[in-house]
Structure formats: C-alpha cells, structure tokens
Design a protein around this motif. Structure first.
Motif, mmCIF file in Angstrom:
data_model
loop_
_atom_site.group_PDB
_atom_site.id
_atom_site.type_symbol
_atom_site.label_atom_id
_atom_site.label_comp_id
_atom_site.label_asym_id
_atom_site.label_seq_id
_atom_site.Cartn_x
_atom_site.Cartn_y
_atom_site.Cartn_z
ATOM 1 N N ALA A 296 12.035 1.399 1.502
ATOM 2 C CA ALA A 296 13.501 1.450 1.534
ATOM 3 C C ALA A 296 14.082 1.602 0.135
ATOM 4 C CB ALA A 296 14.043 0.183 2.208
ATOM 5 N N VAL A 297 13.558 0.839 -0.841
ATOM 6 C CA VAL A 297 14.079 0.911 -2.209
ATOM 7 C C VAL A 297 13.843 2.295 -2.797
ATOM 8 C CG1 VAL A 297 13.760 0.039 -4.555
ATOM 9 C CG2 VAL A 297 13.869 -1.559 -2.644
ATOM 10 N N SER A 298 12.641 2.821 -2.602
ATOM 11 C CA SER A 298 12.314 4.125 -3.170
ATOM 12 C C SER A 298 13.194 5.222 -2.588
ATOM 13 C CB SER A 298 10.836 4.440 -2.933
ATOM 14 O OG SER A 298 10.511 5.725 -3.404
ATOM 15 N N ALA A 304 11.383 3.290 -9.228
ATOM 16 C CA ALA A 304 9.978 2.947 -9.015
ATOM 17 C C ALA A 304 9.904 1.575 -8.353
ATOM 18 C CB ALA A 304 9.234 2.933 -10.348
ATOM 19 N N SER A 305 9.071 1.459 -7.323
ATOM 20 C CA SER A 305 9.000 0.211 -6.570
ATOM 21 C C SER A 305 7.576 -0.025 -6.105
ATOM 22 C CB SER A 305 9.952 0.254 -5.366
ATOM 23 O OG SER A 305 9.879 -0.941 -4.620
ATOM 24 N N VAL A 306 7.143 -1.286 -6.150
ATOM 25 C CA VAL A 306 5.817 -1.680 -5.678
ATOM 26 C C VAL A 306 5.972 -2.947 -4.852
ATOM 27 C CG1 VAL A 306 4.570 -0.638 -7.609
ATOM 28 C CG2 VAL A 306 5.344 -3.003 -7.785
ATOM 29 N N ALA A 307 4.977 -3.202 -3.996
ATOM 30 C CA ALA A 307 5.015 -4.367 -3.109
ATOM 31 C C ALA A 307 3.828 -5.267 -3.387
ATOM 32 C CB ALA A 307 5.004 -3.925 -1.635
ATOM 33 N N LEU A 308 4.053 -6.565 -3.298
ATOM 34 C CA LEU A 308 2.985 -7.543 -3.476
ATOM 35 C C LEU A 308 2.024 -7.482 -2.292
ATOM 36 C CD1 LEU A 308 5.050 -10.589 -4.766
ATOM 37 C CD2 LEU A 308 3.492 -9.169 -6.085
#
Length: 715
Positions: A296-298, A304-308
C-alpha cells in the motif's frame, strides 16, 4: 594449525538451526489440507500451527535458541572501537553498527567499500559481500589470525565451512526444495482471469492494490489454499531463500483474520520484504509491520518501503545492517497501541536520531486500511513525529498521546488473558513497563500459577523471558508444556512431538541461571534478551533464591530494596513488564496473607504497580480453597479477589463454574417400586409446607423478629 583453532572458535556462529518440518512430508501437500482447518482431537483453547502435524516417529532435536545466557565477556562499543584500532582496522560510526572494510575479500575486490557491519550492542558482525556472519569472539579470532599470519584477508570458507550435521544438511536441502516447489506451483495475478483476481483481492481486502504493484513485488497466489505467496530474495545473488504464505478468513464480525506460515521456520525467516527493490540512492524508507502494508505504501506514495518478517513482535538484530544506509526511517507498524509501543522500542535499535514514528489514531490506521479508506498516505508519512525526545516536554507535545489513550482505552489497558477473565475484570490487562509483585504461601502453587499466567500471554505473542532460580528449566518447561497441551503427556507419549513442536514456536526463552546470582549479571542478561529478542515480559522466580546468602555482612533488607529498585528501573526504561515472585514472611496458617505479608520492607509493595496474592485456606477441604487476590492496581485502582480451581490433570488453574452441583449416581430400581418413588416428592413437599407454616406463625411476633425473617417465612 591456526585454521583448526579458528574453526573450533566458531561454535557461537549465528546459523540457521534445523527446521521442525518432517523431511519425509511434502509441504505443498500440507498447505492444501491444513491451512484451512485445525487437527482433530485438539483440546479447546489450544493454539494451532498449520505446518506442525502429529508424527509417528520420535526424533530428538536440540536447539539452544530458547535459552538466554550472558555472553562470556560483555562488551561495550568503546571496547569494540579500541580493539579495531589496535588491529589497525579502519571503521566509521553508523546508526546501530560500525562500518568497516570486509576482511574476507582481497583489497582489489573490496576497494573502498565498507561491507562489514559490526553491531554496537552485541559485537555480532555480518559481511554483506560474502554473507559471513558470527559473534564478536569470532571476529576477534579472525583478526588475531590475520595479524599473526601477516595476511591481508581471510577466505570466507574459514567460517562458512563450519561443518553441518547430516540432519542439518537434509533439513536445509528439504526446505530449499519445498520453497522452490511452492514458488513454482504458485501463479502471478496477471495470469489469473479478472473475476478470480478481484475475488482474491476482496478476500484479503486489497482491492485497491493493482496487479502492477503485485507484480513489482513478485507476489503470487497459491491456488490450492488460496494463499498469497510473498518471496524472500536474499544473498549476493538475490536468490530465493524462503516464502511466506498468507491465508485469510472472515470472522463473525466480518473482520478478516490472517494466518501466516513460513518456510523456513519463523525463527529463521530473516527477510525484509521489498528490500531488493530499494536502490542505494534511496535514503528514506518506510518500515511497516506487514507485507500488505508495504504494498500500500509503495503504490500510494512511491516511497521505498520494507516489511518486518514477523510483524511487530520483534526486529531481529541480524537485519539492522540492511537498514544501516538509510538516513531516515519512518516506522508505520500499524494503527493500534501495540504497534505504537513497538515503534518506540525499535527506534532505539535503529537510532533515535534518524527515526520518525507514525502516531496511531482514527485518521492514521495501518497503511492497507488507509489505502482502502482513500486516505492520503503521503501526507500521513510526512506528518510523522521524530522519535528523539528531550528530557522535558510540554502538554502540547503530549496532547496527541493523551487523546490516543482516551480513544483506545481497551488497547491501552494491555493484553487480555484468555484463561483468567476475572483477572481482566480487575487488572484490565497486561501492560508494558510495569512491575508486578506476586506472593503466596509455601507450596500453594505460585510457580505453577505464574507459569500458566505467563503462558497465556506468550500464546498471544508477548515475548517472554523466564528466570527460574528455584527450579531448573527442564522441570519448568515440563510444567508449561503440560499446561499448553492441557493433558499429561507422560500418559500420551505418542503426542509429545506434536505438542513440543507447537510449544517450541512460542516466543518463550529461559535464562540459564539457577540459585544465587548477582543482580548486575541478571540485569545484563535481561537487557541482552530485550535487545536480541524484543522481550516484553520477564518473570523472576523468585527473589529469595536469586539473592541467596550474598552479602551476609550487609542488611539483607537493604540488599532486597536495592534489587527491587533495580527491577523497577529496568521495567520503566526498557518498557518491559517484570513479574517478581517473593515468598511471604512467616504467618499463622489460619490467617490470610496481606500486602504487608510480603517478605522484607515495604519497598516491594511501594515500587510495584500490581500486587497479587495467591490465597490458600489450608483448613478448608472443599473445592475452591485457592483464590487470587489483587491488593494493588496502580492502573485504575480496582482490587478484588476471585476463586480458583486447580486441575491436577493439566496443572492449570481456572475459575470454578458458578452454580456447579455434584452429580450422584442413582441405582436402577426394580419393577414395582416406581409408584412408591413417585410418591416421595409430594411427601417432601408436605414437610416443607409444614415448616413454612411454622415459620409464618413465628413471624407474627414483630418485636422478636430479626430483619429479613418475614421474607424468609414466605419462601
């Protein structure tokens, strides 16, 4: 010679342990049948993991991950810097790591690039170019060998060549085959027809996520279980290392409940989803707690977005080097209080100076919900607040926090217990940063009760650390496993591996101490565990055994007050709940314990946020002779007491059922006696009416009638 010595020194390497998945099973077949249903004959209330199924064969495996011990030589960042300078290793200071040139590549290959990252807190290192990792002791040994042998670099095979057991090799190969099998069996959304793709998106509530975004992040669909497949690409060659399968189902309240399954196992799944799409030019990143939020953020912002890998439960330190080059990290882990608390904790690991936090609230839900509601995600990210704070703040700075607590009263109250609803009624929940003092008579079951209390929270994702100084960890684990399985496993040994595998996946760790220990050593170990495993709850069982006979020349009450103050400070500064078990002072058997019955001075009850007492009436033999009393509750002041029933078959406590009556067997009567029996009830009723008449006559004397007797006569 030096090579053999160096290999011997690498026993502390952080390596992927053997998986708990049976090698003879094919995971894709498990996914088909198990992601949507629970195993049969499962006790009510027990957790279920779709990839852990009963096995027929007994396979003993040893994994030391669950025990937490202090490193042999605790280090500081000053010690690390001094040692590197003594070995003439250039480095520069980063946010959470020290950056140095790799010692596992020759000078021509590495150039001026700093690809060796050394954790400032633990000293663990990771070489990005060769994927060599190890402890601070390993790095010291490598540098000593290089200096002694007058070499410029070491071959990465010196550490990567650490021999694996046959079982470890088979497990690793089996996992890799399973990952490839799932990945090859899944299909891209662009290959689905439009109706099927929209149906799947509606199921996961991601209708606004475009196929282009799903393709960009290589998200696929595993059709047999209708699960989304999120890949893990890692290593220098960005090869496929693992997958996460996400399934969704709707609850009664029309809320979507997600179920995750990871290959390899969750504790070895160290993936930052979306990292391969981030370039070296991206200096800002949005860190989310879920893969759907990253999508959703991207899509909505282009950031730039990453997930834990495991949501808001933990941020493994092994991932810190991958986030080191970002100048600004915005943590948007969700829209609830628990995510907000995790954001503040993780910002300490990442460095307060560069972190900003998205405050939860009505207008700032999690990114995927914000996208579905049509909110401006870019504006939300840009309005995040700095994580760094000053020593003095004004109400203007606290205003939003106060409003957030008023809006989210249930979440602020903490994690609710599922096995003790009466405790929720009094304490409202389990909250971080608090100190709970628990006491009870000797032999009343304090350890057994607290183990179930902590297990209840642990099954809900509260990372728990046990410090058992009175009984050894094997016995404690046996008690907790029995409570988890709700049955005596010694009578059902064929089910041991099934329940042990499920129990092993809980975020539960044990300190290796037993008996008397120095308070500084214990606190260092607790702080070490908070950093590595994001511990939220520490149990100390118990204060007297931990103190032992230390400092007999000093006032033992002063020593105890010092230890309690240290635990109070740790709970506040680390935002971690500490449960401290203290034996009571000597009381008469027929007297109930009070807050003043806690052994020592009044320091324990003064410092504590909650005081719990396990009461036991030894002279009463009827059921329900144990009860739990809350005598202090700093959160909202409610106190109270409720009864407990101890079930020996499962070593669990529970509130007795109201109105419970004992059932007695009635023998079958011969024919001919049925009529006599049928006349018995009327005779009993006649006797009752006769007694009621006599009491009614007595009620005619008002001067001698006590209050309430008139009502009694009319019954």
């Amino acid at each position: 010679m030096w090579r053999r010595l160096l290999l011997r020194a690498t026993t502390c390497l952080c390596q992927v342990g053997p998986s708990r998945f049976p090698p003879q099973r094919h995971l894709s077949s498990l996914c088909v049948g198990l992601l949507s249903q629970a195993p049969p004959h499962r006790p009510a209330g027990a957790l279920w993991d779709p990839f852990l199924a009963p096995r027929g064969a007994r396979a003993y495996k040893k994994d030391t991950k669950a025990t937490v011990d202090l490193p042999t030589s605790p280090i500081t960042v000053t010690d690390i810097k001094q040692f590197l300078r003594s070995k003439e290793v250039p480095f520069h200071d980063g946010f959470s790591c020290l950056h140095a040139p790799s010692i596992f590549m020759d000078a021509a290959s590495r150039g001026e690039r700093c690809s060796l990252f050394i954790d400032k807190t633990t000293g663990q290192f990771l070489c990005m170019d060769t994927q060599v990792e190890g402890s601070w002791e390993d790095l010291q040994d490598c540098l000593e060998v290089m200096q002694k042998e007058e070499q410029d670099f070491l071959s990465p095979h010196v550490l990567l060549g650490y021999p694996e057991s046959v079982e470890e090799q088979e497990q690793r190969e089996w996992e890799l085959r399973e990952v490839r099998s799932i990945w090859s069996s899944s299909v891209a959304f662009s290959d689905l027809n439009e109706d099927e793709a929209q149906l799947i998106k509606a199921m996961f509530q991601i209708s606004k996520i475009s196929n282009a975004t799903l393709k960009k992040f290589s998200v696929r669909l595993f059709k047999p279980t209708k699960s989304l497949v999120f890949p893990w690409f890692g290593g220098p060659d960005s090869s496929l290392k693992g997958v996460k399968l996400l399934s969704a189902q709707r609850s009664d309240g029309d809320k979507v409940i997600y179920t995750e399954a990871m290959v390899p196992k969750s504790t070895s799944y160290n993936n930052l989803f979306g990292l391969p799409l981030v370039s070296r030019m991206d200096l800002d990143v949005v860190l989310t707690g879920h893969e759907l939020d990253t999508l959703a953020v991207s899509q909505a912002t282009g950031f730039a977005s990453v997930a834990l890998p495991r949501g808001v439960s933990c941020l493994p330190p092994v991932l810190l080097p991958y986030l080191e080059h970002f100048k600004r990290v915005t943590l948007w882990l969700g829209g609830d209080i628990r995510s907000w608390e995790a954001s503040k904790l993780f910002s300490r690991k990442l460095g307060l100076r560069r972190c900003s936090l998205v405050r939860p609230g009505e207008f700032r839900p999690c990114p995927s919900e914000a996208l579905a509601q049509g909110k401006n995600l870019g504006h939300i990210v840009k309005s995040s607040i700095p994580a760094a704070h000053k020593s003095i703040v004004s109400f203007k700075q606290l205003r939003e926090d106060v409003y957030g607590e008023l809006v989210n009263t249930e979440q602020v109250a903490g994690v609710k217990w599922t096995r003790f609803p009466d405790l929720n009624r009094i304490l409202k929940g389990h909250r971080k940063g608090e100190l709970t003092v628990f006491t009870g008579p000797t032999g009343s079951g304090k350890t057994t009760f607290i183990s179930e209390l902590a297990l209840d929270l642990c099954t809900q994702g509260v990372n728990t650390l046990w410090g058992s100084f009175e009984i050894n960890n094997v016995r404690l684990a046996k008690i907790m496993l029995t409570q988890f399985a709700l049955q005596r496993l010694e009578e059902n040994l064929e089910q041991y591996d099934f329940w042990a595998d499920k129990f092993e996946e809980l975020p539960l760790y044990f300190m290796t101490f037993h008996g008397q220990q120095n308070i500084k050593t214990v606190l260092d170990t607790m702080q070490h565990a908070v950093y590595l495993y994001d511990i939220n709850h520490v149990v100390i069982d118990n204060l007297q055994f931990m103190m032992g006979q230390e400092n007999l020349s000093l006032d033992k009450f002063a020593v105890q007050d010092h230890i309690i103050s240290a635990f109070r400070k740790f709970a506040t500064n680390s935002s971690c709940h500490v449960t401290l078990i203290i034996h009571p002072r000597k009381e008469e058997d027929d007297r109930e314990l009070q807050t003043a019955s806690i052994f020592g001075s009044a320091k324990a009850s003064q410092e504590a946020d909650n005081v719990l007492i396990l009461q036991e009436k030894k002279l009463v033999t009827c059921p329900g002779r144990r009860s739990l009393q809350v005598t202090k509750n700093r959160f909202d002041g409610d106190v109270g007491i409720f009864p407990l029933d101890f079930l020996k078959s499962s070593l669990t406590f529970s509130a007795p059922v109201k109105g419970k009556h004992k059932l007695r067997k009635v023998a079958a009567k011969p024919e001919g006696e049925e009529e006599l029996d049928s006349e018995a009830p009327p005779k009993k009723d006649a006797v009752k009416r006769e007694k009621a008449g006599k009491s009614a006559k007595k009620s005619a004397r008002p001067a001698k009638t006590p209050a309430g007797s008139e009502n009694e006569g009319t019954l």
